[in-house]
Design an enzyme around this catalytic site. Structure first.
Site, PDB file in Angstrom:
ATOM      1  CG  HIS A  85      -5.005   3.252  -0.225  1.00  0.00           C
ATOM      2  ND1 HIS A  85      -4.798   3.107   1.134  1.00  0.00           N
ATOM      3  CD2 HIS A  85      -6.009   4.164  -0.355  1.00  0.00           C
ATOM      4  CE1 HIS A  85      -5.621   3.898   1.791  1.00  0.00           C
ATOM      5  NE2 HIS A  85      -6.374   4.539   0.917  1.00  0.00           N
ATOM      6  CG  ASP A 110      -1.939   1.091   1.250  1.00  0.00           C
ATOM      7  OD1 ASP A 110      -1.696   2.163   0.641  1.00  0.00           O
ATOM      8  OD2 ASP A 110      -2.991   0.900   1.865  1.00  0.00           O
TER       9      ASP A 110
END
Length: 363
Positions: free
Chosen positions: A323, A294
């Site tokens: 993400h 992420d």
């Protein structure tokens, strides 16, 4: 490369009867997460959540709710996709409150709404004051940790569906609100289960320096854009010039939300807004899903040990996913969303069995 792509999800939790039941029922956790081959990179996964052109056929009916201070929020009730899904829904059907991140209308939000309604859930998207086309009826926007509007929304929904099990799923920036709500209201949160997808656990650390994370710059520009829609209504409350000249998310929070709430000291502001400020009080079963690639919520900031101490909370991490992305299959859907639905199903099954056991014990 194949070994990396097909790595198993890692789990962090405290042993309990609920966790044993959940892990037995969530079949998705017994197999590797396999991202779509063209979306192995975390940056690609993240960007595609916003830019992916194929969207679910999602139609909503908007309901406005005026909260106690005169502010206006909206509830977008997701309509059934066909007669068959409509027949599954009744007044006792479980309900999912979806709390989007930034931006709010993304592929994964549409995906969870479509997935949940097809599994028999009533689905509603929570729209914060001043966003998603909502007029600003008071000179106030909602800060990250201010749970007042969400609390009134949950109560309103509870009054409409008193026999339904309420649940919540939040994404990215929206997880700060849900985590704050769960901690602030503890056992009185009136939710059966909650899921946070790609949460940031310490917003202060993430916001401190725009140059450490290029995505913060894009989030800052988006925040300024949203503020520009209401600058006229906020002239007496804010120094808009200072707000628009903010060079980081942290500075934007100080110039906008701290000023709006009458807080001059940012240490006090984060004491009242950091999502983990009352994490020890969380009583609702909670699933958090993070990917290690992420680019916004870095793996180094994940509090792994926390989940071995909080009862009935579990953290699931994957090697890939970006993400809020977690794309899988050639016709993409979200692996995290599928896990979220399986998790909600399993918790509700456990609660149903527990309730039945208690009733039988009293006979």
């Amino acid at each position: 490369m194949v070994d990396i792509i097909t790595s198993m999800p890692a789990l962090f939790y405290k042993e309990s009867s609920l966790m044993k039941f959940v892990l037995r029922k969530c079949s998705i956790l017994k197999s590797p997460y396999k991202p779509t081959l063209w979306s192995i990179n975390g940056h690609i996964q993240t960007i595609l959540t916003v830019l992916w052109p194929i969207q679910r056929d999602l139609k909503c009916k908007r309901q406005y709710l005026q909260v106690d201070d005169g502010g206006l929020v909206a509830l977008d009730w997701v309509l059934p996709s066909c007669c068959k899904t409509s027949e599954k829904i009744n007044m006792k059907s479980p309900l999912v409150i979806v709390i989007p991140g930034l931006p709010s209308n993304t592929f994964v939000v549409n995906d969870i709404c479509d997935m949940a309604r097809n599994c028999g859930y009533r689905v509603v998207i929570f729209r914060k004051r001043g966003q998603d086309g909502l007029p600003l009826t008071t000179p106030k926007l909602q800060s990250i940790g201010d749970c007042t509007d969400l609390r009134e929304t949950v109560r309103f929904i509870r009054e409409q569906y008193p026999k339904a099990k309420l649940n919540a799923v939040a994404y990215g920036y929206g997880t700060g609100l849900l985590m704050s709500y769960l901690g602030e209201f503890g056992s009185s949160a009136d939710l059966s289960a909650a899921v946070n997808i790609s949460p940031s656990y310490n917003m202060q650390q993430q916001f401190d320096d725009v140059f450490r994370n290029p995505y913060n710059w894009f989030m800052l520009q988006y925040a300024k854009l949203q503020l520009s829609y209401h600058a006229g209504a906020l002239l007496k409350t804010l120094d808009c010039d200072s707000a628009f000249s903010s060079s980081s998310l942290s500075e934007f929070e100080q110039n906008v939300y701290a000023k709006m709430y009458g807080i001059q000291d940012m240490e006090e502001y984060w004491d009242k807004n950091n999502p983990l400020r009352e994490v020890d009080e969380i009583a609702v079963p909670l699933l958090c899903i993070n990917s290690l690639d992420d680019p916004i919520c870095h793996a180094s900031k994940i509090p792994y040990d926390l989940f071995t101490m909080i009862p009935n909370a579990i953290l699931v991490t994957t090697t890939h996913g970006g993400h809020c992305g977690f794309f899988q299959h050639l016709k993409p859907d979200s692996w995290a969303n599928r896990l979220a639905i399986q998790y909600l199903d399993s918790v509700l099954q456990f609660v149903h069995l527990e309730d039945g056991f208690k009733r039988n014990s009293r006979l």
